[in-house]
Design a protein around this motif. Sequence first.
Motif, PDB file in Angstrom:
ATOM      1  N   VAL A 118       1.975  -2.031  16.607  1.00 31.29           N
ATOM      2  CA  VAL A 118       0.946  -1.425  15.767  1.00 31.29           C
ATOM      3  C   VAL A 118      -0.122  -2.485  15.547  1.00 31.29           C
ATOM      4  CG1 VAL A 118       0.402  -0.415  13.526  1.00 31.29           C
ATOM      5  CG2 VAL A 118       2.607   0.086  14.615  1.00 31.29           C
ATOM      6  N   THR A 119      -1.350  -2.139  15.891  1.00 29.16           N
ATOM      7  CA  THR A 119      -2.457  -3.088  15.773  1.00 29.16           C
ATOM      8  C   THR A 119      -3.430  -2.601  14.711  1.00 29.16           C
ATOM      9  OG1 THR A 119      -2.232  -3.700  18.098  1.00 29.16           O
ATOM     10  CG2 THR A 119      -4.319  -4.239  17.023  1.00 29.16           C
ATOM     11  N   LYS A 120      -3.741  -3.501  13.771  1.00 31.33           N
ATOM     12  CA  LYS A 120      -4.701  -3.211  12.699  1.00 31.33           C
ATOM     13  C   LYS A 120      -5.656  -4.389  12.597  1.00 31.33           C
ATOM     14  CE  LYS A 120      -2.448   0.382  10.791  1.00 31.33           C
ATOM     15  NZ  LYS A 120      -2.982   1.697  10.659  1.00 31.33           N
ATOM     16  N   SER A 121      -6.895  -4.089  12.242  1.00 26.70           N
ATOM     17  CA  SER A 121      -7.880  -5.134  12.032  1.00 26.70           C
ATOM     18  C   SER A 121      -7.721  -5.697  10.615  1.00 26.70           C
ATOM     19  CB  SER A 121      -9.294  -4.579  12.206  1.00 26.70           C
ATOM     20  OG  SER A 121     -10.254  -5.598  11.992  1.00 26.70           O
ATOM     21  N   ASN A 150       0.087  -4.537   4.006  1.00 27.24           N
ATOM     22  CA  ASN A 150       1.144  -3.609   3.627  1.00 27.24           C
ATOM     23  C   ASN A 150       2.035  -3.465   4.862  1.00 27.24           C
ATOM     24  OD1 ASN A 150       2.766  -1.269   3.208  1.00 27.24           O
ATOM     25  ND2 ASN A 150       1.281  -0.531   1.707  1.00 27.24           N
ATOM     26  N   ARG A 151       3.281  -3.905   4.737  1.00 25.36           N
ATOM     27  CA  ARG A 151       4.176  -3.916   5.895  1.00 25.36           C
ATOM     28  C   ARG A 151       4.413  -2.517   6.455  1.00 25.36           C
ATOM     29  NH1 ARG A 151       9.589  -2.904   4.481  1.00 25.36           N
ATOM     30  NH2 ARG A 151       9.929  -2.778   2.243  1.00 25.36           N
ATOM     31  N   LYS A 152       4.312  -1.480   5.600  1.00 20.58           N
ATOM     32  CA  LYS A 152       4.521  -0.103   6.075  1.00 20.58           C
ATOM     33  C   LYS A 152       3.443   0.313   7.074  1.00 20.58           C
ATOM     34  CE  LYS A 152       7.314   1.859   2.425  1.00 20.58           C
ATOM     35  NZ  LYS A 152       7.456   2.972   1.478  1.00 20.58           N
ATOM     36  N   ASP A 153       2.250  -0.289   6.957  1.00 20.44           N
ATOM     37  CA  ASP A 153       1.175   0.010   7.906  1.00 20.44           C
ATOM     38  C   ASP A 153       1.558  -0.384   9.334  1.00 20.44           C
ATOM     39  OD1 ASP A 153      -0.380   0.896   5.795  1.00 20.44           O
ATOM     40  OD2 ASP A 153      -1.612  -0.926   5.709  1.00 20.44           O
ATOM     41  N   TYR A 154       2.553  -1.270   9.468  1.00 23.26           N
ATOM     42  CA  TYR A 154       2.989  -1.765  10.768  1.00 23.26           C
ATOM     43  C   TYR A 154       4.373  -1.224  11.154  1.00 23.26           C
ATOM     44  CZ  TYR A 154      -0.966  -4.877  10.307  1.00 23.26           C
ATOM     45  OH  TYR A 154      -2.240  -5.373  10.166  1.00 23.26           O
ATOM     46  N   GLY A 155       4.814  -0.172  10.486  1.00 22.07           N
ATOM     47  CA  GLY A 155       6.095   0.440  10.824  1.00 22.07           C
ATOM     48  C   GLY A 155       7.305  -0.333  10.329  1.00 22.07           C
TER      49      GLY A 155
END
Length: 185
Positions: A118-121, A150-155
């Motif tokens: 999971v990639t987020k800026s 937020n760790r949930k943003d990355y599964g």
Amino acid sequence: MTTATNLSELTGDYVIDGSHSRIGFVARHAMVTKVRGAFNEFDGKISIDGDKPENTTAEVTLKVASIDTRNAQRDGHLTTNDFLDVETYPEIKFVSTSAKQIDEDNFEITGDLTIKDVTKSISIPFAFEGVAVDPFGNTRVGFEGSHTINRKDYGVTWNAALETGGVLVSEKVVLEFEISAIKQA
């Protein structure tokens, strides 16, 4: 020691010195305390453009199996599918997409953070801590920064409810960067 006002002197390519740097994290545990950890194995490089700081780039790769919270049982759990799933996703990666100088000693590096595919800026503020020539003749630069994700943003969603209310592990995790990088010839 050089200050950030002499940025043009810093122009060049650098390798992060893993033995003098720390890339870590902090998360709340049981809603009452914090657990600190770090990744003991990582590689990174920085290309500084002192005349045009916006052209500066950075890339860091963390080895998930090197996670260290000073508790072997917890470290083992963090590498399972409940958290980081080291077997499927052995690395966490950050690749910058832009940089900007905020003031004399502060910068912001924006880039793509990839955890479990999971990639987020994210944008990480960094303070320039200085530059020095070490006893071996190496030019070193130092930067420190942190950013909350937020760790949930990355599964990374595992948790356990507490009898007193709340959960065992916070969703928010503070990423911490204490970087010493060596200029390459």
